[in-house]
Design a protein around this motif. Structure first.
Motif, short mmCIF file in Angstrom:
data_model
loop_
_atom_site.label_atom_id
_atom_site.label_comp_id
_atom_site.label_asym_id
_atom_site.label_seq_id
_atom_site.Cartn_x
_atom_site.Cartn_y
_atom_site.Cartn_z
N UNK A 138 -7.83 38.64 141.78
CA UNK A 138 -6.35 39.67 142.44
C UNK A 138 -5.94 39.76 143.57
N UNK A 139 -4.71 39.22 144.09
CA UNK A 139 -3.69 39.65 145.24
C UNK A 139 -3.47 40.72 144.65
N UNK A 140 -4.33 42.46 145.86
CA UNK A 140 -3.28 43.65 145.20
C UNK A 140 -2.73 43.85 146.04
N UNK A 141 -1.98 43.76 147.07
CA UNK A 141 -1.23 44.31 147.56
C UNK A 141 0.34 44.79 147.97
N UNK A 142 1.33 44.75 148.50
CA UNK A 142 2.14 44.99 148.59
C UNK A 142 3.24 43.86 149.84
N UNK A 143 3.97 43.71 148.89
CA UNK A 143 4.61 42.17 149.98
C UNK A 143 5.17 43.25 151.73
N UNK A 144 4.44 42.66 152.66
CA UNK A 144 5.24 43.89 153.90
C UNK A 144 6.65 44.22 154.28
N UNK A 145 7.42 43.18 153.53
CA UNK A 145 8.38 43.39 153.65
C UNK A 145 8.90 44.61 152.79
N UNK A 187 -12.66 40.02 141.59
CA UNK A 187 -12.56 40.21 142.70
C UNK A 187 -10.95 41.17 142.97
N UNK A 188 -10.71 41.74 143.68
CA UNK A 188 -9.44 42.29 144.10
C UNK A 188 -9.34 42.48 145.14
N UNK A 189 -8.27 41.98 145.97
CA UNK A 189 -8.12 42.05 148.22
C UNK A 189 -6.94 42.52 148.19
N UNK A 190 -7.28 43.66 149.41
CA UNK A 190 -6.19 43.60 149.57
C UNK A 190 -5.12 42.59 150.69
N UNK A 214 -2.58 47.29 141.13
CA UNK A 214 -3.34 46.07 140.76
C UNK A 214 -4.41 46.12 140.13
N UNK A 215 -5.17 47.59 140.08
CA UNK A 215 -7.19 47.34 139.84
C UNK A 215 -6.58 46.78 138.44
N UNK A 216 -6.02 48.82 138.39
CA UNK A 216 -5.29 49.05 136.78
C UNK A 216 -4.68 48.02 135.51
N UNK A 217 -5.11 46.53 136.18
CA UNK A 217 -4.44 45.34 135.27
C UNK A 217 -4.93 44.92 135.50
N UNK A 218 -6.23 44.45 136.14
CA UNK A 218 -7.69 44.03 135.72
C UNK A 218 -7.81 44.39 133.91
N UNK A 219 -7.47 45.71 134.00
CA UNK A 219 -8.46 46.28 132.23
C UNK A 219 -7.79 45.94 131.11
N UNK A 220 -6.64 45.51 131.29
CA UNK A 220 -5.37 44.67 130.22
C UNK A 220 -5.64 44.23 129.57
N UNK A 221 -6.65 43.33 130.52
CA UNK A 221 -6.89 41.50 129.59
C UNK A 221 -8.51 41.81 129.52
N UNK A 222 -9.33 42.03 130.71
CA UNK A 222 -10.95 42.43 130.31
C UNK A 222 -11.11 43.75 130.38
N UNK A 223 -11.18 43.96 129.60
CA UNK A 223 -11.60 45.57 129.19
C UNK A 223 -12.35 46.11 129.85
N UNK A 224 -13.80 45.42 129.70
CA UNK A 224 -15.26 45.42 130.61
C UNK A 224 -15.93 45.50 132.14
#
Length: 329
Positions: A158-165, A104-107, A248-258
């Motif tokens: 995964x916490x996916x968003x850029x900090x608002x600051x 699960x990836x979340x804005x 962020x989504x793309x980094x998920x596949x670095x440790x979990x390719x499937x």
């Protein structure tokens, strides 16, 4: 549920009245992740339409369709009760089908609170501390069932968003200002430089949000304006959101390719195959992405679906009679 409540009554009869209220409070808090607001919703309250087959499909059909994709972008209107109901239902069914490969990836959470989120998922900290330190949205209750389900089933979130600051910093001084951030701070946003919106998405931002793309300001024509609904006041600010979520989504596949990534965002971030979808073509070009767009249509089942033809692979229309989780500002 009936058996569960009978057990509570039996247990309460066996203890002193002094502890009754404490036990009741603990019990109801423990079961609160089941949303009372959504428990009465059924397939009568939504319509799932496939632009790929030009036909209505079922939720189970949608789950089967996800077999063909690596990333599912679920675009919502943040106060849509039906969308939140379906997010949970889809997530649960995907877990049953794909097991712990579902991520699960979340804005709704920024990348700099990933450690706090992970601590909560591993039962290291209390929920009250998690909500405070992870800067949970004021309407976090809409997303709590998903987080609690993931926690219970030991699924990655995964916490996916850029900090608002940093979005605000980009709005005021442009993308180049982000280069001055510390090495640690830079890990909380997409790698620099990130691509800004182009083509049709550029035109959409100009039309809907009001960016004055002709102004040759000190930020490369990325003029700052007052925009609605808390959206960034510059082209770079909006693109930082999109790029960071995609990265962020793309980094998920670095440790979990499937992995099967279910990503939740406001539908503006994925409608028309723009924004996060476009950024994923850079960060995860080999991954197949399914776009879902959920919204309310006053005509509901009698709506003209051709108007949504190019908006997403899957269109979900919510019953307009179902109350929203909160009123638009």
């Amino acid at each position: 549920n009936t058996e569960r409540y009978h057990c509570v009554v039996i247990y309460l009869n066996s203890i002193s009245m002094k502890n009754t209220m404490l036990v009741l409070l603990t019990f109801f808090l423990a079961t609160a992740f089941v949303s009372d607001d959504n428990k009465s919703l059924t397939e009568k309250n939504y319509m799932i339409y496939s632009n790929q087959t030009n036909s209505e499909i079922t939720l189970d059909n949608l789950v089967t369709l996800t077999e063909q994709y690596d990333v599912i972008l679920f675009g919502e209107e943040h106060n849509d009760s039906v969308a939140h109901f379906l997010q949970f239902a889809l997530y649960e069914k995907m877990h049953v089908k794909f097991g712990d490969s579902v991520v699960l990836s979340m804005e709704m959470f920024d990348r700099d609170v990933q450690n706090v989120l992970s601590e909560y998922m591993n039962s290291m900290i209390k929920e009250s501390h998690f909500k405070k330190d992870a800067r949970a949205w004021s309407k976090y209750r809409d997303y709590r069932p998903l987080v609690e389900y993931a926690k219970k089933n030991k699924l990655e979130v995964y916490a996916a968003n850029a900090p608002m600051r940093y979005v605000s910093l980009t709005n005021k001084k442009g993308q180049a200002e982000l280069l001055k951030l510390s090495p640690l701070a830079k890990t909380w946003i997409a790698p620099l430089p990130f691509d800004t919106a182009q083509g049709a998405y550029y035109a959409k931002l100009r039309e809907i949000i009001g960016y004055n793309m002709k102004a040759a300001g000190k930020h490369g024509g990325d003029s700052v304006v007052v925009v609605p609904n808390g959206m960034p006041g510059s082209l770079s600010g909006q693109s930082l959101w999109d790029a960071t979520m995609a990265y962020t989504i793309s980094t998920v596949f670095n440790t979990k390719p499937a992995a099967k990534v279910l990503h939740l965002n406001g539908r503006f971030h994925s409608d028309d195959f723009f924004a996060v979808y476009q950024q994923l073509q850079k960060y995860a070009p080999t991954k197949k992405v399914l776009v879902i767009s959920t919204m309310t249509d006053e005509k509901f089942r009698k709506a003209d679906m051709t108007q949504y033809k190019n908006q997403a692979h899957i269109i979900i229309l919510s019953d307009p009679k179902v109350p929203k989780t909160y009123k638009d500002q």
